[in-house]
Each structure stands twice: as structure tokens, then as C-alpha cells.
Design a protein around this motif. Structure first.
Motif: not given
Lengths: 241, 285
Positions: B24, B139, B127-128, B21-22
Motif C-alpha cells: 500500500h 493506522l 486495517v488493510l 501491511r506491504p
């Protein structure tokens, strides 16, 4: 601010620049300028814009040298103190380190809350855990050291102080900050299902307000506010908070 | 109609991973994602999945899974024995796993992390935007436990014809190219020479957060405290004991120890497969 230019852009690998600024205010101003230019479409592509205490990391940059040259000429206007929305955090001042902090501040334990509430804070940067914001705004005479021995578990919602920063723990983790109070329901701090997962994002202004009687019980973490048995807890190369 | 996989044996540490999840990091959210990303992508391609489809990442001891319908799977990354209901099956190539039979991913014979891709991918809740397990911040799905049941997505397209795919072997020596980092000037001039000439080894305390090393400590010029600053993937951070830690995908997004050098992302897949004790050589590029 007589000269609003960044101090140095240090290369951080092939695709990132670490831009150094003079102090927390200059960092906030530069961060705001980066976001403004990105929103206006005048910034070359970057994947991450990560403010720190006195730096802003620009990561995922195709040509860091070109970006460094561009940034060197930026004149960064100061951030106005009264811009942006204010988030209110309700607090009960009942932390286990309240007496220690009161002694460090030279006030009575019952005066810590009023003093802590009397300032407006700004999220300088995040880290340590998702949604954990480092809030600046306390005057230097109220900066306190970390505890000499970190706690193995700080509950979610703990309102804490360390150095120039205030923070609220979004979930239960180990931590070495001085605990002065409790946000009765910490769930709003971090909710990845919400469009804005973090309540406190860099640049957000924060005020602490008195938690009213309706939220009187809540010393433990709220539902879904922490994983509790995180296998990696405490294994970070740096004990961040 | 969803295919489900029951975890018969979770192994030492098996997590769901995709491309992470880059974007964030400013919220304190690590990138996460498969540590050996090329292995994840190759395993997916061999099944006709999109390259970044969620897979399982095992650690040293593999895992065992039982599907409730026929599925196609590929086990790649660190080499290991693969069996289906006890019968030897291919490693590094598509395997047919009939309904109710057990796909056993054995202990590694080299390397650290094997990847189990299934046609259609692991359909954990994102998630995200990512299904990756992030061990630093908790997460994504929790690490697998015995008895856990995983949903499998619908295959996007028919499997491609079989091909012979080249899988890089685990490194006997880990060579990590480095560039001087943003805080190289916090160290003595001798420190960078030490880093690029001394013998280091992979520490058994390495994990998804960082590859820790054992070897001569790097001496700092300044003993002051570094105000917290953003950290990149591949940062070579030096804690007070002087032993370099290479930040892997679950690394903290900000940190207060100086970064002496940075390893490019392309070299980190090999780092993820270097077992404890592997010699490490840093080379300046």
C-alpha cells in the motif's frame, strides 16, 4: 514525446529499482505502463509500485538487474489527458493563506477559487499521510512556495498549495503548505474500511468544485478523520507537507 | 468465550504488531510491522501460532497484563525479567499465565524491544489486512494505555512440545551492511568513505520510523532539492544535517532527502535492538 524510454534505473538495495523519468508527464505515462503490464501479467512480480515526482519505485523485485534490462527497451506511450474517471472535490475557498496566494498570483482573493477550479488535476503520487495525494496540473506561473514557518496543525480537509502541487489533507497533521480552502467533509479521502481506502490514488484525475450551501459548516475535522494526538506527529525524518 | 487481557501497566510504548501491511506504499501507507520480525516469529512458533500472528512489541520498560482465562505466553526479543504474580518465570520460553494473575514483562536488561506472544494471538481489528500499529500515519490500534483490554484469538492448534530456542543477543556493536543507494551520486566521493569508515552511534532520537545516528555529517555534492521519490525499507536517508537515518518499518513511503545507501532488511532486526549509544559500523557489500 519523441522518445518514450525511461532514463535510468537506479538500484535501491537488493530488491528495488528506482526508475527515473524526464518529467511529471513521463512519470505518469511510465506508471500507467507498469500498471498495464502488471494487469496483463507481463511484468515480473513486484510488491510495491510507488510513483514520485519524477521517478517510479519498483520494490519487492526478485531480480532488479533483469527488470532493469527489460524496462530499458520499453517504449512508453504518453498518457491521454482525458482518460480515467474524474473525482470531484467540493471546496470552500476560505483558507487562512488565501490573501497571500492571491498576492503571489497577482489576483484578488475572491478570484483564487475560480482560478484554482479552472484546471483539471492528476494525482502524481501519494505520501506524507495515507490518502495524501500530490496533484499536478497548476501551470508554472501559479506555483507558490511553502510557508516559511510550518503550522503545527493543519485541519483535515484543508485544501493546500506548495510548489507545483495541490493537495487536500485527509487528517489533521502539522504542515507547511499554503491553505486556500476547505473540503467540508474530508472523510471520503481516506477510509480503510472501504475497498478502495484512498479516494485519490496515483493516476486519478481531480476537479475542484464549489461546495454548496448544504455543507456550510465544517471547518474542523470530520468524525474519525484524524487521531489528533498521534505520538509520532512531526517526528518524521522529513517534514513532508 | 474470548480471552481478554487487561493492561495493568502499558509501559513506555507498547504496540500491537504483526507482519505489517506491504503493498500500500503508493497510497502513502507505511509497511509497519514488528521491527524485530525474527523475534516475533520465534515467539509465535514456540506457542504453535502462525509465525506472523499479532504480538505486543514493548519498548525498554516492558508492560504488565492480566488475562481473564488461563493463557500461554512467550516473552522474547530484548532480554528482561519475567514474572507471573511476582514469581520469576521463563524468558524466551512458553509460560503459563493463570486467569487473573499478572504477567509482568520487566524493563530490558539489554536491547530495546521485547515481544509478548500469546497462544491465539492478539485479536485487534485488522486495517488493510494487518493489526500493526503504524505510528507515522496512525493506522491500526493506538499504543496501549493502562486499563486497555485486548482480545485474544482462539489458539489454532495445541502448543508444540517445548524446545530450546536460540535467541540472538542485542548487539554490542551494530554492523550494518550497505549497498550504495539510488542517490549516492548526490554526495562527495569522500561521503561514502566516511559512512563506511567513521564511528557512528545510535541516537536516542531513534524510533519506529528511523534509526538516527550521531557521527560525522556526510557532505553533499549538490545542495539542490530532490523531488519526492519512493523510499525503501532500510534506506539510509541523509537530511540536511548530514547525519544518516536508517528507515525502519514506519518510515514515510515517499521522501525528499537523498538516499546514500540501503541496508538489507535482514540486518534491521539488530538495528531495532540497538540501544542509544551503541556504536554503528557501516560496511560496504
Amino acid at each position: 514525446m519523441t522518445d518514450g524510454r525511461p532514463l535510468t534505473a537506479r538500484p535501491a538495495g537488493r530488491h528495488a529499482l528506482l526508475v527515473e523519468l524526464r518529467d511529471a508527464e513521463h512519470t505518469a505515462a511510465f506508471h500507467a505502463e507498469v500498471l498495464r503490464r502488471r494487469a496483463a501479467g507481463t511484468l515480473p512480480p513486484v510488491t510495491e509500485v510507488v510513483p514520485g515526482a519524477r521517478t517510479v519505485l519498483l520494490d519487492g523485485v526478485p531480480d532488479p538487474d533483469a527488470l532493469a534490462r527489460l524496462i530499458a527497451d520499453w517504449q512508453v506511450p504518453p498518457v491521454a489527458d482525458d482518460t480515467g474517471a474524474v473525482v470531484e472535490i467540493p471546496v470552500r475557498y476560505d483558507g487562512p493563506d488565501l490573501a497571500d496566494v492571491a498576492a503571489l498570483w497577482g489576483v484578488g482573493p475572491d478570484e483564487v477559487g475560480a482560478l484554482h477550479r479552472s484546471y483539471t488535476y492528476r494525482v502524481a503520487f501519494c505520501g506524507f499521510a495515507p490518502g495524501f495525494g500530490y496533484l499536478t496540473g497548476l501551470p508554472p506561473r501559479l506555483h507558490v512556495p511553502r510557508r516559511s514557518t510550518p503550522r503545527t496543525r493543519v485541519p483535515a480537509g484543508a485544501v493546500a498549495l506548495a510548489g507545483p502541487y495541490s493537495a487536500v489533507y485527509p487528517r489533521a497533521t502539522p504542515g507547511g503548505w499554503q491553505l486556500i480552502g476547505t473540503m467540508p467533509d474530508p472523510r471520503p479521502l481516506w477510509d480503510p474500511a472501504r475497498e478502495r481506502a484512498a479516494l485519490l490514488t496515483p493516476g486519478t484525475r481531480v476537479r475542484f468544485v464549489t461546495a454548496d450551501g448544504a455543507t456550510a459548516d465544517g471547518t474542523g475535522p470530520g468524525p474519525g478523520s484524524g487521531t489528533g494526538d498521534d505520538p509520532a506527529a512531526g517526528t518524521s525524518p522529513e517534514a513532508g507537507a | 468465550m474470548t480471552t481478554r487481557l487487561t493492561t495493568v501497566r502499558a509501559g513506555a510504548l507498547t504496540t500491537v504488531q504483526d507482519a505489517g501491511r506491504p503493498g500500500h506504499a503508493h497510497l502513502g501507507v507505511p509497511r509497519s510491522g514488528a521491527l524485530d520480525a525474527p523475534a516475533m516469529r520465534l515467539a509465535n512458533r514456540l506457542l504453535g501460532n502462525d509465525p506472523d500472528t499479532a504480538v505486543l512489541e514493548t519498548t525498554l520498560t516492558g508492560c504488565a497484563l492480566r488475562p481473564d482465562r488461563d493463557v500461554a505466553a512467550v516473552v522474547g526479543g530484548a532480554p528482561c525479567a519475567v514474572t507471573v504474580d511476582g514469581r520469576p518465570a521463563a524468558w524466551g520460553a512458553p509460560v503459563r499465565v493463570p486467569a487473573s494473575s499478572v504477567l509482568d514483562v520487566g524493563a530490558v536488561t539489554g536491547g530495546v524491544r521485547s515481544y509478548v506472544a500469546v497462544a491465539g494471538g492478539i485479536a485487534a481489528e485488522p486495517v488493510l489486512g494487518s493489526r500493526s500499529t503504524d505510528l507515522l500515519s496512525g493506522l491500526g490500534p493506538a499504543p496501549l494505555r493502562d486499563g486497555d483490554v485486548l482480545a485474544v484469538g482462539a489458539p489454532a492448534r495445541p502448543a508444540p512440545p517445548p524446545v530450546a530456542a536460540p535467541w540472538p543477543g542485542p548487539p554490542a556493536e551494530l554492523v550494518l551492511p550497505v549497498r550504495p543507494g539510488p542517490r549516492a551520486d548526490w554526495f562527495t566521493p569522500a561521503a561514502l568513505r566516511t559512512l563506511t569508515s567513521a564511528a557512528y552511534r545510535v541516537s536516542p532520537h531513534s524510533n519506529r520510523i528511523g534509526l538516527r545516528t550521531e557521527g560525522p555529517p556526510l557532505q553533499r555534492l549538490s545542495t539542490g532539492e530532490l523531488p519526492s521519490e519512493g523510499m525503501v525499507l532500510g534506506a539510509v536517508q541523509v537530511p540536511p544535517d548530514g547525519r544518516p537515518v536508517i528507515f525502519l518499518h514506519d518510515h514515510p513511503t515517499t521522501g525528499g532527502y537523498p538516499v546514500v545507501a540501503v541496508v538489507p532488511e535482514s540486518a534491521l532486526a539488530a538495528a531495532a535492538q540497538a540501544v542509544a549509544g551503541t556504536p554503528v559500523r557501516f560496511t560496504l557489500v
